[in-house]
Design an enzyme around this catalytic site. Structure first.
Site, PDB file in Angstrom:
ATOM      1  N   VAL A  80       2.629  72.032 -32.560  1.00  0.00           N
ATOM      2  CA  VAL A  80       2.310  72.929 -33.681  1.00  0.00           C
ATOM      3  C   VAL A  80       1.884  72.128 -34.912  1.00  0.00           C
ATOM      4  O   VAL A  80       0.898  72.477 -35.592  1.00  0.00           O
ATOM      5  CB  VAL A  80       3.513  73.841 -34.008  1.00  0.00           C
ATOM      6  CG1 VAL A  80       3.119  74.854 -35.076  1.00  0.00           C
ATOM      7  CG2 VAL A  80       4.015  74.564 -32.760  1.00  0.00           C
ATOM      8  N   LYS A  84      14.236  85.520 -31.379  1.00  0.00           N
ATOM      9  CA  LYS A  84      13.111  86.236 -32.004  1.00  0.00           C
ATOM     10  C   LYS A  84      13.477  87.692 -32.264  1.00  0.00           C
ATOM     11  O   LYS A  84      13.195  88.243 -33.338  1.00  0.00           O
ATOM     12  CB  LYS A  84      11.878  86.134 -31.096  1.00  0.00           C
ATOM     13  CG  LYS A  84      11.358  84.703 -30.968  1.00  0.00           C
ATOM     14  CD  LYS A  84      10.363  84.574 -29.823  1.00  0.00           C
ATOM     15  CE  LYS A  84       9.857  83.144 -29.686  1.00  0.00           C
ATOM     16  NZ  LYS A  84       9.151  82.884 -28.442  1.00  0.00           N
TER      17      LYS A  84
HETATM   18  P1  NAP Z   1       7.128  69.365 -30.273  1.00  0.00           P
HETATM   19  O1  NAP Z   1       5.763  69.299 -29.692  1.00  0.00           O
HETATM   20  O2  NAP Z   1       8.272  68.911 -29.475  1.00  0.00           O
HETATM   21  O3  NAP Z   1       7.091  68.512 -31.636  1.00  0.00           O
HETATM   22  C1  NAP Z   1       8.218  68.283 -32.397  1.00  0.00           C
HETATM   23  C2  NAP Z   1       7.869  67.264 -33.457  1.00  0.00           C
HETATM   24  O4  NAP Z   1       8.982  67.076 -34.314  1.00  0.00           O
HETATM   25  C3  NAP Z   1       7.500  65.892 -32.900  1.00  0.00           C
HETATM   26  O5  NAP Z   1       6.405  65.376 -33.591  1.00  0.00           O
HETATM   27  C4  NAP Z   1       8.750  65.051 -33.167  1.00  0.00           C
HETATM   28  O6  NAP Z   1       8.451  63.685 -33.404  1.00  0.00           O
HETATM   29  C5  NAP Z   1       9.243  65.674 -34.450  1.00  0.00           C
HETATM   30  N1  NAP Z   1      10.664  65.517 -34.669  1.00  0.00           N
HETATM   31  C6  NAP Z   1      11.687  65.981 -33.906  1.00  0.00           C
HETATM   32  N2  NAP Z   1      12.872  65.639 -34.455  1.00  0.00           N
HETATM   33  C7  NAP Z   1      12.579  64.942 -35.572  1.00  0.00           C
HETATM   34  C8  NAP Z   1      13.368  64.320 -36.564  1.00  0.00           C
HETATM   35  N3  NAP Z   1      14.703  64.338 -36.535  1.00  0.00           N
HETATM   36  N4  NAP Z   1      12.724  63.700 -37.580  1.00  0.00           N
HETATM   37  C9  NAP Z   1      11.386  63.675 -37.653  1.00  0.00           C
HETATM   38  N5  NAP Z   1      10.586  64.268 -36.731  1.00  0.00           N
HETATM   39  C10 NAP Z   1      11.178  64.878 -35.721  1.00  0.00           C
HETATM   40  O7  NAP Z   1       7.485  70.837 -30.785  1.00  0.00           O
HETATM   41  P2  NAP Z   1       6.478  72.025 -31.067  1.00  0.00           P
HETATM   42  O8  NAP Z   1       6.161  72.693 -29.783  1.00  0.00           O
HETATM   43  O9  NAP Z   1       5.371  71.583 -31.942  1.00  0.00           O
HETATM   44  O10 NAP Z   1       7.468  73.057 -31.841  1.00  0.00           O
HETATM   45  C11 NAP Z   1       7.766  72.891 -33.197  1.00  0.00           C
HETATM   46  C12 NAP Z   1       8.500  74.126 -33.693  1.00  0.00           C
HETATM   47  O11 NAP Z   1       7.651  75.258 -33.519  1.00  0.00           O
HETATM   48  C13 NAP Z   1       9.796  74.465 -32.934  1.00  0.00           C
HETATM   49  O12 NAP Z   1      10.709  75.046 -33.812  1.00  0.00           O
HETATM   50  C14 NAP Z   1       9.320  75.486 -31.905  1.00  0.00           C
HETATM   51  O13 NAP Z   1      10.359  76.339 -31.465  1.00  0.00           O
HETATM   52  C15 NAP Z   1       8.319  76.234 -32.731  1.00  0.00           C
HETATM   53  N6  NAP Z   1       7.306  76.962 -31.952  1.00  0.00           N
HETATM   54  C16 NAP Z   1       6.579  76.296 -31.041  1.00  0.00           C
HETATM   55  C17 NAP Z   1       5.599  76.984 -30.332  1.00  0.00           C
HETATM   56  C18 NAP Z   1       4.725  76.299 -29.317  1.00  0.00           C
HETATM   57  O14 NAP Z   1       3.871  76.956 -28.729  1.00  0.00           O
HETATM   58  N7  NAP Z   1       4.868  74.992 -29.102  1.00  0.00           N
HETATM   59  C19 NAP Z   1       5.390  78.341 -30.577  1.00  0.00           C
HETATM   60  C20 NAP Z   1       6.162  78.985 -31.553  1.00  0.00           C
HETATM   61  C21 NAP Z   1       7.123  78.273 -32.235  1.00  0.00           C
HETATM   62  P3  NAP Z   1       7.814  62.744 -32.268  1.00  0.00           P
HETATM   63  O15 NAP Z   1       6.462  63.318 -31.968  1.00  0.00           O
HETATM   64  O16 NAP Z   1       7.714  61.400 -32.908  1.00  0.00           O
HETATM   65  O17 NAP Z   1       8.754  62.802 -31.105  1.00  0.00           O
HETATM   66  N1  HSE Z   2       9.117  78.773 -25.494  1.00  0.00           N
HETATM   67  C1  HSE Z   2       8.476  79.756 -26.293  1.00  0.00           C
HETATM   68  C2  HSE Z   2       7.752  80.731 -25.374  1.00  0.00           C
HETATM   69  C3  HSE Z   2       7.506  79.094 -27.247  1.00  0.00           C
HETATM   70  O1  HSE Z   2       7.576  80.427 -24.192  1.00  0.00           O
HETATM   71  O2  HSE Z   2       7.377  81.815 -25.811  1.00  0.00           O
HETATM   72  C4  HSE Z   2       6.993  80.035 -28.296  1.00  0.00           C
HETATM   73  O3  HSE Z   2       8.002  80.477 -29.131  1.00  0.00           O
END
Ligand code: NAP
Ligand code: HSE
Length: 429
Positions: A15, A207
């Site tokens: 994200v 959610k």
């Molecule tokens: P992700 O790809 O796992 O990325 C997480 C990022 O946070 C990484 O860059 C990681 O660093 C960094 N991070 C984790 N812990 C940290 C810390 N203590 N200090 C500094 N940086 C830290 O996660 P994502 O999918 O982008 O999701 C991010 C958020 O959006 C979550 O809350 C998730 O539930 C929400 N979300 C995601 C989606 C989706 O489709 N992915 C949809 C809706 C909501 P590194 O890269 O260096 O490991």
């Molecule tokens: N794990 C979640 C899903 C990401 O599959 O919908 C989006 O919130």
């Protein structure tokens, strides 16, 4: 030219990088819409050396997200790390304490700490925005807090976890087992780091609890959501449901009743030809019912880089415009602790079980149902995988989950079960 709105971006994963791409690609468009330029000042992630598919050379680096949140050259702290505690909670709290607005996609954080964070933000004169936390790219928070603000909301329901919807639709289309598709989903990177958040219904429950708070003016009460995941849904259930013109969906329903707030997230059967039944792959759908508007159906990508970053940017642009709303659509102090109520609306239920293939086994099950006040609508014993057990499907007339639970408990004492029964509500949608 007005001063830019300066973002501090914590989290450079799926994200976070999506947000960087939009800020860079659409700088003119978002400045025009927000009424001022939107820039990124500094970023944070765990590993500075990781290749991130974006040019980050113009941004300062902070290895500690709390330090990022406190930087004087950051106006809005954008938390995209995830997790209900740890760095996400500490840095959001630090940003609020410094009087900064927060944008987050973190449903786990808000489901567990939403009330305290909302109160802290209001006390500090800061805003918390979280469009991306529910149903990815679908603007459902905006719909509830703004577009439908003149309605008494009667019900919010929907499919809010794309991974579960992908697993269930893929099982049906490819005829694969739960375990096979779970493994596929893992390899495709669809599963959360802790997969039980997805398949256990927890992520979708987070959610639902956020939507219920906005819809009904209640404090977020995730701990009161009746939760059941999809782990026990088998390919047999999917095939048998299809035979009856039904499809299994992980469905969330929140409604305020005279007895209190019902919140449930569980696998349910819906008609194949209903909008929910037709929902493919990772798509989400949220249905909102209001007393004046009637029914509003929102459908779109529930996850992924572009859709989720799109929702984050909607919040950022609102803050650039000066739009400031209470976190859950009304002052935090006015949110009431809900009285939790178990869902009692009767519905037909689907029961699948495997019985010992011996005289009187089915009779014992039928008796247990009768004694629980559950009436059988249809019953079928189908293909014997071996000589000793018999798979049985029962569809009940309308009954309550409480009555079904009484029957299930009685089944356990009959001594004729060869496997634990699966019970699914047939949701009238
Ligand atoms: P992700 O790809 O796992 O990325 C997480 C990022 O946070 C990484 O860059 C990681 O660093 C960094 N991070 C984790 N812990 C940290 C810390 N203590 N200090 C500094 N940086 C830290 O996660 P994502 O999918 O982008 O999701 C991010 C958020 O959006 C979550 O809350 C998730 O539930 C929400 N979300 C995601 C989606 C989706 O489709 N992915 C949809 C809706 C909501 P590194 O890269 O260096 O490991
Ligand atoms: N794990 C979640 C899903 C990401 O599959 O919908 C989006 O919130």
């Amino acid at each position: 030219m007005p001063d830019p709105l300066r973002l501090g971006l914590a989290g450079l994963g799926t994200v976070g990088i999506g947000v960087v791409k939009i800020v860079q690609r659409h700088a003119d468009l978002i400045a025009a819409r927000g009424g001022r330029p939107i820039t990124i000042t500094a970023v944070s992630a765990r590993d500075r050396t990781k290749n991130r598919d974006a040019d980050l050379s113009g941004y300062a680096w902070e290895s500690d997200p709390v330090a990022l949140a406190r930087r004087p050259d950051v106006d809005v702290f954008v938390e995209l790390m995830g997790g209900e505690a740890g760095g996400a909670k500490a840095s959001v709290e630090a940003a609020i304490a410094a009087g900064k607005d927060v944008v987050t996609a973190n449903k786990a954080l808000l489901a567990h700490h939403g009330q305290a964070l909302a109160e802290a933000a209001e006390a500090a004169g800061a805003a918390i925005r979280f469009e991306a936390a529910v149903a990815g790219g679908i603007p459902v928070i905006k719909a509830l807090t703004e577009g439908l603000a003149g309605n008494e909301i009667t019900r919010v329901m929907g499919v809010m976890n794309g991974t579960c919807n992908y697993i269930l639709t893929r099982m049906e289309s490819a005829g694969l087992s739960y375990d096979q598709v779970f493994e596929e989903a893992r390899q495709l990177g669809y599963l959360e780091a802790d997969p039980t958040l997805d398949v256990g219904g927890i992520d979708a429950g987070h959610k639902l609890s956020l939507l219920a708070s906005i819809a009904f003016g209640t404090r977020v009460s995730f701990d009161k959501v009746e939760l059941e995941g999809i782990e026990r849904v088998s390919i047999d259930d999917i095939r048998l449901a299809a035979d009856m013109g039904l499809r299994i969906k992980l469905l969330g329903v929140a409604q305020m009743t005279g007895r209190g707030l019902e919140q449930r997230m569980s696998p349910c059967l819906v008609p194949v030809d209903s909008p929910l039944g037709q929902l493919p792959g990772g798509t989400n759908m949220v249905v909102i019912e209001g007393d004046s508007v009637g029914q509003v159906v929102l459908r779109g990508a529930g996850a992924g880089q572009g859709p989720t970053a799109s929702a984050v940017m909607a919040d950022v642009i609102d803050l650039a415009r000066g739009t400031r709303l209470s976190t859950f659509g009304r002052p935090a102090a006015s949110l009431v602790a809900p009285v939790p109520a178990k869902a009692t609306a009767p519905a037909a239920h689907y029961l699948r079980m495997t019985l010992q293939d011996k005289p009187g086994a089915l009779a014992k099950i039928a008796t247990a149902l009768g004694e629980a006040g559950v009436s059988i609508n249809r019953m079928r014993q189908y293909g014997h995988p071996d000589a000793t057990t018999a798979p049985v499907l029962i569809v009940t007339h309308k009954t309550t989950r409480d009555a079904i639970d009484v029957a299930l408990k009685a089944f356990a004492g009959t001594g004729v079960l060869a496997s634990e029964p699966v019970a699914l509500r047939i949701e009238p949608v």
